[in-house]
Design a protein around this motif. Structure first.
Motif, PDB file in Angstrom:
ATOM      1  N   SER A  25       0.880  -1.316  -0.168  1.00  0.00           N
ATOM      2  CA  SER A  25       0.164   0.171  -0.025  1.00  0.00           C
ATOM      3  C   SER A  25       0.671   1.439  -0.327  1.00  0.00           C
ATOM      4  N   CYS A  26       1.920   1.332   1.074  1.00  0.00           N
ATOM      5  CA  CYS A  26       2.676   2.311   1.260  1.00  0.00           C
ATOM      6  C   CYS A  26       4.058   2.774   0.686  1.00  0.00           C
ATOM      7  N   LYS A  27       4.005   1.478   0.100  1.00  0.00           N
ATOM      8  CA  LYS A  27       5.522   0.913  -0.150  1.00  0.00           C
ATOM      9  C   LYS A  27       6.954   1.397   0.760  1.00  0.00           C
ATOM     10  N   MET A  28       6.526   1.678   1.779  1.00  0.00           N
ATOM     11  CA  MET A  28       7.421   1.802   3.167  1.00  0.00           C
ATOM     12  C   MET A  28       8.763   0.183   2.443  1.00  0.00           C
ATOM     13  N   SER A  68       0.558 -10.608  -0.018  1.00  0.00           N
ATOM     14  CA  SER A  68       1.122  -9.389  -0.917  1.00  0.00           C
ATOM     15  C   SER A  68       1.616  -8.785   0.583  1.00  0.00           C
ATOM     16  N   PRO A  69       2.323  -8.480   1.032  1.00  0.00           N
ATOM     17  CA  PRO A  69       3.280  -7.824   2.045  1.00  0.00           C
ATOM     18  C   PRO A  69       2.747  -6.416   2.400  1.00  0.00           C
ATOM     19  N   TYR A  70       2.227  -6.847   3.397  1.00  0.00           N
ATOM     20  CA  TYR A  70       1.924  -5.054   4.436  1.00  0.00           C
ATOM     21  C   TYR A  70       2.206  -4.740   5.554  1.00  0.00           C
ATOM     22  N   CYS A  71       2.709  -2.982   5.711  1.00  0.00           N
ATOM     23  CA  CYS A  71       3.239  -2.821   7.227  1.00  0.00           C
ATOM     24  C   CYS A  71       2.191  -2.542   7.693  1.00  0.00           C
ATOM     25  N   VAL A  72       2.683  -2.643   9.566  1.00  0.00           N
ATOM     26  CA  VAL A  72       1.418  -3.295  10.335  1.00  0.00           C
ATOM     27  C   VAL A  72       0.193  -2.089   9.891  1.00  0.00           C
ATOM     28  N   LYS A  73       0.836  -0.419  10.276  1.00  0.00           N
ATOM     29  CA  LYS A  73      -0.005   0.206   9.813  1.00  0.00           C
ATOM     30  C   LYS A  73      -1.160   0.470   8.531  1.00  0.00           C
ATOM     31  N   CYS A  74      -0.438   0.212   7.016  1.00  0.00           N
ATOM     32  CA  CYS A  74      -1.842   0.143   6.362  1.00  0.00           C
ATOM     33  C   CYS A  74      -2.539  -1.502   6.180  1.00  0.00           C
ATOM     34  N   PHE A  75      -1.621  -3.233   6.805  1.00  0.00           N
ATOM     35  CA  PHE A  75      -2.842  -3.472   7.188  1.00  0.00           C
ATOM     36  C   PHE A  75      -3.542  -3.774   7.810  1.00  0.00           C
ATOM     37  N   SER A  76      -3.350  -2.354   9.546  1.00  0.00           N
ATOM     38  CA  SER A  76      -4.477  -2.487   9.919  1.00  0.00           C
ATOM     39  C   SER A  76      -5.245  -1.238   9.408  1.00  0.00           C
TER      40      SER A  76
END
Length: 282
Positions: free
Chosen positions: A190-193, A206-214
């Motif tokens: 999502s955010c490309k971090m 698909s992998p997500y950072c914690v913030k985007c997944f939440s």
């Protein structure tokens, strides 16, 4: 009365004899050799006036004494070096002291361009890529068992490919679900971090950072209304259509923890058995 023409040293007449002038003074040959001739470093004898003399590092030699102390060949017209004041021809020196190229088994001559790696020596032109057989020279290379590869050949033959960009990985990357990424290619959908070294999760593949997944997928806790992500103390309690973090699953009245205990739903609230019992008695 005729002028005298005598040796400066012995005073013998020089008429009809060979002589050598030294600082405007004539000397007979025997006196000159005794007084001025150099001594041969090798045989320790006088180098007479009519002998060919060779000079090296403040030492004098008869031409026939200027020889390799190993093979006895004349060094008058040959390349040579010295070892502890002894003269050595280039061939003897190389055979004894120079390295041999592991590729062609020939001597690596002093001063020639060469490459050394892991205790072995190559002529520069003999150090070639096992794949394309081109000289590697001063370029980067990668060893593989007893073979050496230029970077393009190694990447094409052996290096794993990044799941994202499909290019070769030649150093550390990220492994996730049996797939490999460059660190710079493993980022939040999502955010490309960048996610290397960071906590993350996935939705499907698909992998997500914690913030985007939440924000996008996580369920909300009925107690604190924040996301239940599965990170940290990730255990949660589910009842009917609601979920709670374990620390949030407590009696709506007295706040005692209900984890592992009996409870009763009361519309939007959950109550411990003690509170319900007291409430019913009233």
């Amino acid at each position: 009365m005729s002028d005298h023409f005598d040796c400066k040293n012995c005073n013998e007449s020089l008429y009809g004899r060979k002589y050598i002038q030294v600082e405007d003074s004539p000397h007979c040959i025997p006196c000159y050799d005794r007084l001025y001739a150099n001594t041969c470093q090798e045989c320790k004898e006088i180098i007479s006036h009519n002998a060919k003399e060779l000079f090296y590092e403040n030492r004098y030699y008869h031409e026939h004494c200027f020889r390799c102390f190993r093979c006895d060949r004349s060094l008058a017209d040959e390349p040579f070096t010295s070892q502890e004041e002894a003269l050595v021809c280039s061939d003897c020196y190389c055979n004894e002291f120079s390295s041999k190229c592991v590729a062609c088994d020939k001597t690596v001559m002093p001063g020639s361009r060469m490459l050394e790696y892991s205790g072995s020596t190559w002529h520069e032109d003999c150090f070639v890529c096992h794949g394309c057989e081109k000289p590697i020279g001063a370029e980067a290379f990668i060893p593989d068992k007893n073979n050496y590869y230029c970077v393009p050949c190694y990447e094409g033959r052996f290096a794993p490919q990044c799941s994202h960009c499909k290019k070769a990985l030649t150093k550390g990357g990220v492994t996730y679900k049996d797939e490999i990424w460059h660190k710079e290619c493993f980022f939040c959908t999502s955010c490309k971090m960048l996610l290397a070294g960071q906590p993350f999760t996935s939705q499907g593949e698909s992998p997500y950072c914690v913030k985007c997944f939440s924000s996008l997928y996580a369920k909300k806790c009925a107690g604190c209304n924040t996301a239940i992500t599965g990170f940290g103390d990730g255990k949660y309690v589910s009842f009917e259509d609601r979920q709670w973090h374990q620390p949030c699953f407590k009696c709506s009245r007295c706040s005692v923890s209900l984890v592992g205990s009996g409870f009763f739903p009361d519309r939007d609230q959950i109550l411990c058995t003690d509170y319900r019992a007291k409430h019913l008695m009233l």
